[in-house]
Design a protein around this motif. Structure first.
Motif, PDB file in Angstrom:
ATOM      1  N   ARG A 135      -7.834  -7.315  -1.748  1.00 33.22           N
ATOM      2  CA  ARG A 135      -7.284  -6.115  -1.115  1.00 33.22           C
ATOM      3  C   ARG A 135      -5.825  -5.951  -1.558  1.00 33.22           C
ATOM      4  O   ARG A 135      -4.898  -6.001  -0.789  1.00 33.22           O
ATOM      5  CB  ARG A 135      -7.427  -6.201   0.398  1.00 33.22           C
ATOM      6  CG  ARG A 135      -8.881  -6.191   0.828  1.00 33.22           C
ATOM      7  CD  ARG A 135      -9.065  -6.373   2.296  1.00 33.22           C
ATOM      8  NE  ARG A 135      -8.569  -5.204   3.024  1.00 33.22           N
ATOM      9  CZ  ARG A 135      -8.536  -5.137   4.358  1.00 33.22           C
ATOM     10  NH1 ARG A 135      -8.970  -6.150   5.082  1.00 33.22           N
ATOM     11  NH2 ARG A 135      -8.066  -4.067   4.945  1.00 33.22           N
ATOM     12  N   ASN A 136      -5.679  -5.756  -2.854  1.00 31.68           N
ATOM     13  CA  ASN A 136      -4.348  -5.688  -3.457  1.00 31.68           C
ATOM     14  C   ASN A 136      -4.067  -4.302  -4.021  1.00 31.68           C
ATOM     15  O   ASN A 136      -4.914  -3.407  -3.960  1.00 31.68           O
ATOM     16  CB  ASN A 136      -4.209  -6.774  -4.539  1.00 31.68           C
ATOM     17  CG  ASN A 136      -5.259  -6.653  -5.613  1.00 31.68           C
ATOM     18  OD1 ASN A 136      -5.484  -5.583  -6.159  1.00 31.68           O
ATOM     19  ND2 ASN A 136      -5.921  -7.759  -5.927  1.00 31.68           N
ATOM     20  N   LYS A 137      -2.889  -4.131  -4.559  1.00 38.68           N
ATOM     21  CA  LYS A 137      -2.455  -2.831  -5.071  1.00 38.68           C
ATOM     22  C   LYS A 137      -3.300  -2.371  -6.252  1.00 38.68           C
ATOM     23  O   LYS A 137      -3.611  -1.182  -6.371  1.00 38.68           O
ATOM     24  CB  LYS A 137      -0.978  -2.887  -5.454  1.00 38.68           C
ATOM     25  CG  LYS A 137      -0.072  -3.075  -4.243  1.00 38.68           C
ATOM     26  CD  LYS A 137       1.379  -3.220  -4.636  1.00 38.68           C
ATOM     27  CE  LYS A 137       2.245  -3.414  -3.402  1.00 38.68           C
ATOM     28  NZ  LYS A 137       3.663  -3.555  -3.741  1.00 38.68           N
ATOM     29  N   LEU A 138      -3.688  -3.287  -7.113  1.00 38.02           N
ATOM     30  CA  LEU A 138      -4.496  -2.900  -8.269  1.00 38.02           C
ATOM     31  C   LEU A 138      -5.858  -2.362  -7.823  1.00 38.02           C
ATOM     32  O   LEU A 138      -6.385  -1.419  -8.413  1.00 38.02           O
ATOM     33  CB  LEU A 138      -4.671  -4.072  -9.232  1.00 38.02           C
ATOM     34  CG  LEU A 138      -5.247  -3.729 -10.598  1.00 38.02           C
ATOM     35  CD1 LEU A 138      -4.347  -2.751 -11.354  1.00 38.02           C
ATOM     36  CD2 LEU A 138      -5.457  -4.987 -11.419  1.00 38.02           C
ATOM     37  N   ASN A 139      -6.399  -2.935  -6.766  1.00 36.96           N
ATOM     38  CA  ASN A 139      -7.679  -2.465  -6.252  1.00 36.96           C
ATOM     39  C   ASN A 139      -7.574  -1.025  -5.730  1.00 36.96           C
ATOM     40  O   ASN A 139      -8.544  -0.266  -5.818  1.00 36.96           O
ATOM     41  CB  ASN A 139      -8.204  -3.401  -5.165  1.00 36.96           C
ATOM     42  CG  ASN A 139      -9.688  -3.260  -4.967  1.00 36.96           C
ATOM     43  OD1 ASN A 139     -10.418  -2.843  -5.852  1.00 36.96           O
ATOM     44  ND2 ASN A 139     -10.145  -3.606  -3.786  1.00 36.96           N
ATOM     45  N   ILE A 140      -6.413  -0.648  -5.225  1.00 39.46           N
ATOM     46  CA  ILE A 140      -6.197   0.748  -4.805  1.00 39.46           C
ATOM     47  C   ILE A 140      -6.353   1.667  -6.018  1.00 39.46           C
ATOM     48  O   ILE A 140      -7.002   2.712  -5.945  1.00 39.46           O
ATOM     49  CB  ILE A 140      -4.804   0.925  -4.155  1.00 39.46           C
ATOM     50  CG1 ILE A 140      -4.710   0.145  -2.842  1.00 39.46           C
ATOM     51  CG2 ILE A 140      -4.470   2.411  -3.955  1.00 39.46           C
ATOM     52  CD1 ILE A 140      -5.607   0.625  -1.732  1.00 39.46           C
ATOM     53  N   ILE A 141      -5.790   1.274  -7.151  1.00 44.44           N
ATOM     54  CA  ILE A 141      -5.898   2.098  -8.365  1.00 44.44           C
ATOM     55  C   ILE A 141      -7.352   2.175  -8.827  1.00 44.44           C
ATOM     56  O   ILE A 141      -7.823   3.246  -9.240  1.00 44.44           O
ATOM     57  CB  ILE A 141      -4.997   1.558  -9.496  1.00 44.44           C
ATOM     58  CG1 ILE A 141      -3.536   1.493  -9.040  1.00 44.44           C
ATOM     59  CG2 ILE A 141      -5.138   2.397 -10.766  1.00 44.44           C
ATOM     60  CD1 ILE A 141      -2.956   2.819  -8.584  1.00 44.44           C
ATOM     61  N   ILE A 142      -8.075   1.080  -8.734  1.00 45.25           N
ATOM     62  CA  ILE A 142      -9.488   1.081  -9.134  1.00 45.25           C
ATOM     63  C   ILE A 142     -10.294   2.052  -8.267  1.00 45.25           C
ATOM     64  O   ILE A 142     -11.046   2.880  -8.787  1.00 45.25           O
ATOM     65  CB  ILE A 142     -10.078  -0.345  -9.071  1.00 45.25           C
ATOM     66  CG1 ILE A 142      -9.435  -1.225 -10.143  1.00 45.25           C
ATOM     67  CG2 ILE A 142     -11.602  -0.323  -9.226  1.00 45.25           C
ATOM     68  CD1 ILE A 142      -9.728  -2.707 -10.006  1.00 45.25           C
ATOM     69  N   THR A 143     -10.114   1.964  -6.956  1.00 41.07           N
ATOM     70  CA  THR A 143     -10.890   2.847  -6.073  1.00 41.07           C
ATOM     71  C   THR A 143     -10.461   4.300  -6.218  1.00 41.07           C
ATOM     72  O   THR A 143     -11.309   5.204  -6.197  1.00 41.07           O
ATOM     73  CB  THR A 143     -10.797   2.410  -4.597  1.00 41.07           C
ATOM     74  OG1 THR A 143      -9.423   2.440  -4.172  1.00 41.07           O
ATOM     75  CG2 THR A 143     -11.361   1.010  -4.398  1.00 41.07           C
TER      76      THR A 143
END
Length: 159
Positions: A135-143
């Motif tokens: 649940r990190n910042k990169l996962n925000i970009i992926i979603t």
């Protein structure tokens, strides 16, 4: 290039490619075409564009990159369904907001160190992040990239 840098580059490149793809679609449409529904009884192109701007605006807070650029868009484009009777910005204004927001996000993304993308985003507690480090910042970009691509697929129907 190390694994961390490579992974971040892959995700950000996909985000940038998705932005470029939608920009090509938007540039091929007139403001009048953008006002049309993607199908009878479905969202208008302007609603989808406003929705994307509002969702991407939320990313600024989630990624701890500052305040929203267009907080006034949350109500009509996230909290409410498309309604042609609701007063919203024009297609031209939305296009301008989209360009401004993309430039701002690009600038902020370029400032981030690769390791910072693996830090927690602001909507997750320290305790939960310790249990769920994905649940990190990169996962925000992926979603958000997936979300962007989904709506790009709808906007293509206006052409």
């Amino acid at each position: 290039m190390g694994t961390t840098e490579l992974l971040v580059k892959m995700v950000i490149d996909r985000w940038n490619g998705s932005i470029v793809n939608l920009n090509k679609q938007l540039n091929a449409l007139t403001d009048e075409q953008l006002q049309k529904e993607i199908a009878p009884g479905k969202n208008r192109g302007t609603y989808l564009l406003g929705h994307l701007i509002a969702v991407h605006d939320d990313m600024l807070n989630l990624l701890d990159m500052g305040e929203k650029l267009f907080p006034e868009l949350a109500e009509p484009f996230i909290k409410k369904a498309d309604d042609s009777t609701t007063q919203t910005p024009t297609a031209a204004d939305l296009r301008s907001m989209w360009e401004k927001q993309n430039s701002y996000l690009q600038e902020k993304f370029e400032e981030m160190k690769p390791e910072a993308w693996f830090e927690k985003h602001t909507a997750v507690s320290e305790e939960d992040f310790a249990k769920e480090p994905h649940r990190n910042k990169l996962n925000i970009i992926i979603t958000r990239t997936s979300h962007l691509q989904y709506h790009s697929g709808q906007i293509v129907l206006l052409n």
